[in-house]
Design a protein around this motif. Structure first.
Motif, short mmCIF file in Angstrom:
data_model
loop_
_atom_site.label_atom_id
_atom_site.label_comp_id
_atom_site.label_asym_id
_atom_site.label_seq_id
_atom_site.Cartn_x
_atom_site.Cartn_y
_atom_site.Cartn_z
N TRP A 221 44.74 52.53 33.19
CA TRP A 221 43.76 52.34 34.80
C TRP A 221 43.17 50.37 34.33
O TRP A 221 42.63 49.88 34.80
CB TRP A 221 43.39 53.15 34.64
N GLY A 222 42.22 50.69 32.96
CA GLY A 222 40.87 49.91 32.57
C GLY A 222 42.19 48.91 32.88
O GLY A 222 41.10 47.73 32.87
N THR A 223 42.98 48.57 31.84
CA THR A 223 43.43 47.11 31.65
C THR A 223 43.70 46.92 33.19
O THR A 223 43.84 45.52 33.42
CB THR A 223 45.33 47.03 30.09
N ARG A 224 44.58 47.25 33.81
CA ARG A 224 44.69 46.58 35.23
C ARG A 224 43.92 46.54 36.06
O ARG A 224 43.89 45.49 37.02
CB ARG A 224 46.14 47.30 36.53
N THR A 225 42.46 47.26 35.92
CA THR A 225 41.52 47.17 36.54
C THR A 225 40.36 46.39 36.73
O THR A 225 39.70 44.98 37.28
CB THR A 225 41.32 48.69 37.08
N LEU A 226 40.15 46.44 34.91
CA LEU A 226 38.74 45.80 35.08
C LEU A 226 39.00 44.22 33.84
O LEU A 226 38.61 43.27 33.50
CB LEU A 226 38.30 47.02 34.09
N VAL A 227 40.20 44.31 33.38
CA VAL A 227 40.37 43.04 33.00
C VAL A 227 41.70 42.45 33.39
O VAL A 227 40.83 40.89 32.99
CB VAL A 227 41.20 43.35 31.30
N PHE A 228 42.73 42.13 33.82
CA PHE A 228 43.45 41.41 34.13
C PHE A 228 43.42 41.65 35.56
O PHE A 228 44.91 41.42 36.49
CB PHE A 228 44.70 41.65 33.22
N ARG A 229 42.89 41.83 36.52
CA ARG A 229 42.64 41.32 37.73
C ARG A 229 42.26 40.26 38.59
O ARG A 229 42.22 38.93 37.46
CB ARG A 229 41.26 42.34 37.85
N ALA A 230 43.07 40.30 39.41
CA ALA A 230 43.15 38.58 40.66
C ALA A 230 41.83 38.53 40.95
O ALA A 230 41.00 39.73 40.76
CB ALA A 230 43.55 39.00 41.49
N GLY A 231 41.52 36.81 39.94
CA GLY A 231 39.96 37.13 40.75
C GLY A 231 39.70 36.05 42.09
O GLY A 231 41.11 36.34 43.12
N ASP A 232 39.22 35.97 42.01
CA ASP A 232 38.41 34.85 43.56
C ASP A 232 39.51 34.32 44.11
O ASP A 232 39.56 34.62 45.36
CB ASP A 232 37.06 34.73 43.69
N GLY A 233 40.66 33.40 43.29
CA GLY A 233 41.29 32.74 44.17
C GLY A 233 42.47 33.20 44.33
O GLY A 233 43.62 31.97 44.57
N THR A 234 42.91 34.08 43.78
CA THR A 234 44.06 34.79 44.06
C THR A 234 43.41 35.68 45.04
O THR A 234 44.96 37.07 45.81
CB THR A 234 45.25 35.71 43.38
N GLY A 235 42.95 36.02 45.59
CA GLY A 235 42.76 37.03 47.29
C GLY A 235 41.09 37.71 46.56
O GLY A 235 41.48 38.94 47.52
N GLY A 236 40.92 38.14 45.37
CA GLY A 236 40.19 39.05 44.57
C GLY A 236 40.25 40.81 44.46
O GLY A 236 39.10 41.11 44.76
N THR A 237 41.71 41.09 44.77
CA THR A 237 41.94 42.43 45.06
C THR A 237 42.62 42.81 43.78
O THR A 237 42.92 41.95 42.61
CB THR A 237 43.24 42.18 46.11
N THR A 238 42.15 43.88 43.08
CA THR A 238 42.74 44.94 41.89
C THR A 238 43.77 45.33 42.54
O THR A 238 43.83 45.98 43.62
CB THR A 238 41.48 45.47 41.10
N GLY A 239 44.77 45.83 41.65
CA GLY A 239 45.96 47.14 41.54
C GLY A 239 46.63 46.57 42.61
O GLY A 239 47.33 46.79 42.98
N SER A 240 46.63 44.93 42.84
CA SER A 240 47.95 44.37 43.69
C SER A 240 48.77 43.70 43.38
O SER A 240 48.39 42.63 42.61
CB SER A 240 47.57 43.68 45.40
#
Length: 161
Positions: free
Chosen positions: A128-147
């Motif tokens: 959960w922490g790795t995908r949500t807090l470390v390697f999440r999409a940035g603002d340039g890719t939609g800014g979503t996490t978990g997608s």
């Protein structure tokens, strides 16, 4: 689930698991050596083996599973380390309860509680922490996490399938 999303999630899980299994092997082997032949106490041995395993896991995830969204600089490793420290706290708590609370002091009991039960519980937190807090999409890719579809910046490295 849309086929692309399911495939992306499957690839992510396989990549995360591959990096995690390698890190787990390093953690377990080092813990066993430090606890056995080196004669260190269980909490010190687990702490040292954790640091080595954490570094291996970060490298595997940063250069493999999440290579297309790998953040730059020291901050991502610091956040990854913090997430893994929380996971390690879970492992150490399992080890401490078993060793000191329940009096199960053999090397086998320490290995089962710290590297078995503790690792299983900590893995859920780490994913959960790795995908949500470390390697999440940035603002340039939609800014979503978990997608984890192709629209979120291509999070899955080609080595995962």
């Amino acid at each position: 689930m849309v086929d692309g999303t399911a495939k992306g999630t499957r690839r992510e899980l396989i990549g995360f698991a591959a990096a995690g299994l390698l890190a787990y092997a390093v953690d377990l082997a080092l813990f066993t050596v430090l606890r056995g032949p080196a004669g260190l106490d269980p909490l010190t041995a687990k702490t040292l083996s954790f640091v080595a395993g954490c570094t291996v896991a970060y490298a595997g995830n940063a250069f493999g599973t999440y290579r297309h969204t790998r953040p730059r600089g020291l901050r991502p490793y610091a956040v990854f380390f913090a997430v893994n420290a929380a996971g390690a706290a879970v492992q150490l708590l399992c080890l401490a309860v078993s060793h000191y609370g329940l009096g199960l002091t053999s090397q086998r009991a320490d290995t089962i509680s710290g590297a078995g039960i503790g690792m299983a519980l900590a893995t859920i937190l780490r994913f959960w922490g790795t995908r949500t807090l470390v390697f999440r999409a940035g603002d340039g890719t939609g800014g979503t996490t978990g997608s984890w579809t192709g629209t979120s910046g291509g999070r899955v490295g080609s080595w995962t399938g």
